[in-house]
Enzyme design. Sequence first.
Site, PDB file in Angstrom:
ATOM      1  N   ASP A  59      93.070  45.868  60.632  1.00  0.00           N
ATOM      2  CA  ASP A  59      93.198  44.472  60.209  1.00  0.00           C
ATOM      3  C   ASP A  59      92.981  43.612  61.459  1.00  0.00           C
ATOM      4  O   ASP A  59      92.873  44.114  62.588  1.00  0.00           O
ATOM      5  CB  ASP A  59      94.545  44.195  59.546  1.00  0.00           C
ATOM      6  CG  ASP A  59      94.474  42.961  58.633  1.00  0.00           C
ATOM      7  OD1 ASP A  59      93.537  42.150  58.788  1.00  0.00           O
ATOM      8  OD2 ASP A  59      95.352  42.795  57.777  1.00  0.00           O
TER       9      ASP A  59
HETATM   10  C1  NOJ Z   1      93.839  39.401  57.849  1.00  0.00           C
HETATM   11  C2  NOJ Z   1      94.259  39.849  56.483  1.00  0.00           C
HETATM   12  O1  NOJ Z   1      95.481  40.552  56.558  1.00  0.00           O
HETATM   13  C3  NOJ Z   1      93.241  40.733  55.784  1.00  0.00           C
HETATM   14  O2  NOJ Z   1      93.646  40.947  54.477  1.00  0.00           O
HETATM   15  C4  NOJ Z   1      91.887  40.097  55.851  1.00  0.00           C
HETATM   16  O3  NOJ Z   1      90.959  40.913  55.184  1.00  0.00           O
HETATM   17  C5  NOJ Z   1      91.494  39.898  57.301  1.00  0.00           C
HETATM   18  N1  NOJ Z   1      92.456  39.007  57.935  1.00  0.00           N
HETATM   19  C6  NOJ Z   1      90.099  39.327  57.449  1.00  0.00           C
HETATM   20  O4  NOJ Z   1      90.066  38.024  57.052  1.00  0.00           O
END
Ligand code: NOJ
Length: 745
Positions: free
Chosen positions: A292
């Site tokens: 993430d």
């Molecule tokens: C953080 C989020 O937790 C995740 O779900 C998302 O896909 C990513 N950012 C990218 O935007």
Amino acid sequence: MKKYLIPAVALALSLAACNPSEIKPSQDNPEGLISKKCDSVLALMTLEEKIGQLNQYSGDGELTGPVALRPDLLKSIRDGKVGSMLNINGAGYTRKIQKIAVEESRLKIPLIFGYDVIHGYKTIFPVPLGESAAWDPDLAEKAARVSATEAAAAGQHWTFAPMVDIARDARWGRIMEGSGEDPYLGSLLAVARVKGFQGEDLADPTTILACAKHYAGYGAAQAGRDYYTTDISEHSLREVYLPPFKAIAESGVETFMSAFNDLNGIPATGNRYLIHDILKTEWAFKGMVVSDWASISEMIMHGIVADKYEAGDLAFNAGVDMDMEGNVYISEMQNLLKDRKITEAQINESVRRVLRLKFKLGLFDDPYRYSDSIREAATLLKPEYLELARDAARKSFVLLKNEKNILPLSSSGKTIALIGPAADAAGDMIGNWSGRGEAKHVITLKQELESRIGDGKVIYAKGADFLGDDRSGFAAALAAARRADVIIAACGEAGMMSGESMSRADISIPGVQEELLLELAKLGKPLVLVLFNGRPLILTEISKTLPAILVAWIPGTMAGPALCDVLFGEYNPSGKLPVTFPYAVGQCPIFYNYKNSGRPGAQDQKFTSRYLDVPNDPLYPFGFGLSYTGFAYSNLTLGKPVITLEEPLEVSVDVRNTGNVAGTETVQLYIRDLVGSVTRPVKELKGFKKVFLKAGEAQTVSFTIKPDELAFYNREMKWGTEPGKFKVFVGTDSRSTMEAGFELK
Ligand code: NOJ
């Protein structure tokens, strides 16, 4: 179609083990072929270029149109130091950035563009939690197909969806991104969504890669606070949180995202047990794992590593292939290799996983196949997509209360007071994670009401804001209500009150809206609350006072038409809660498949597992949802009272539509294993069927439960079925009390 053969890669293919002319598309072993192609490319890559493939950067996240990328990012692409980008939008813009990769970098390897297409790209569907209330995998697949088709036409190759985190705590804002609290329903919907995104074959340019996120346990954040610690027993992990991930790993999801949370002392992103042992080894996942956003470097803050070097070591050895915006692999991997913390074989393996996806998407043949502005213009917001969004929205609405059959409303002759901050709030209808959806495309409830019954018949007054304590609009709202025959109150959460980092400790209807609703109720007129919400809200007072409540979630672009379809009875509501609505926030986390405890007892008995001040039961249970008609259940029949491991259990029940309109009922089947080597939940959903019944019509609904569906992880953590006695419950929601017993021998 013009075929591109990226020069350096073509050279690679011809020089290396596999000559492109020898690579014939093989029906029998496409993976084998791709693997050879990957090896051929890999053979020409420098270490730096390999590490580059494992690096993902974000674009500018621009909202209104392409702007110039930071020059250092462009240089990184030219230097072959980027394998994928996220947040680069539009066919034209992705083409421009892709051009740099395939014309200006040494090996000319195309980029993968990723984006959060969570409930639509341009045509916005209800938030996933809402869509899940339709209990309709086919619908979820179709919505994901449309989202993929739009996103693919706009240059995207990859969505960071579906989010399959089981969530049992309404305080957690991200509950709106998933399918709710149940692993069975969640798994079915997860599989459907992946199928919708990825289609039959990724070579089809209307398909995009899906991503199973957030692996794993993220939804169990303590106290419902986002990014917070999770502590989950091995049993709960495997039986509650992992099933949707396992289901989509098995059904072919191509990517996984490692979660932010600390799981049992080791952040998920550095958790080798989770990624290497379970995902890549036990489940034999062949796709790619992305971290993430900066979750690798955030392990420093978690306090499990001292610096980026150690973070890279932990994450890469855990099995995270690609670093999203963490800048860790880029800066540390060479040193890690030099110090023999990691091996080049490991790097090759991860790079292969990335290249494999690029081949599967056909990007080596034509890196621009998703970046076609003409296709983009012809694809977005097609009328049939909007029609599907409208259908998905009305199927997602859950009728919680309908005293004296206030609903459906008659569309003729009556004057309607439309009150509330959500009545005309276009942006709030598409809410958080709404891709490239735009408020200007939304049809609000006010707009649709006015066009259906004429503005003269709609008296609108906002009454209050979503938040804050300004009561100055109450008087006008009450005056409007006094002049009307019927009041529709559109209240609830603003669209951005759920989603990432949107945890709430108080999950009541925010601001002074509840006060306004209670004032309106005093007028004694027919009053319908249309509730907008990305999570379960506390409706305890409201539900005592207001005669009708319709949960609309965050309904998407077609909010107004879908709502009017239901409010005026053109569509009979059929949604069922995919998540429990608590009686009080103090009950959170609350879910239907809890364990009994040694002292389940009664509410009024001391020394039992209860609260002094509120009931144990929720206000509205999982699976609950009314209709404009009624359904009567009878004649629950089991095929046999005793089954063996070889034979399935047949269950049937008669369901009758007892009202005078047609409607759809979701017939739910739960089981309880009465005695296990480890304690079992009081109920577990094992099947459901949606039946459409005309007024007065009856149907026998049948289920087949295979013995392995009764399996669980036993005391030795072995998956299997244990002989013994079981109960079957069938009915309209998880409180269903119609039961029968059987024995497994
Ligand atoms: C953080 C989020 O937790 C995740 O779900 C998302 O896909 C990513 N950012 C990218 O935007």
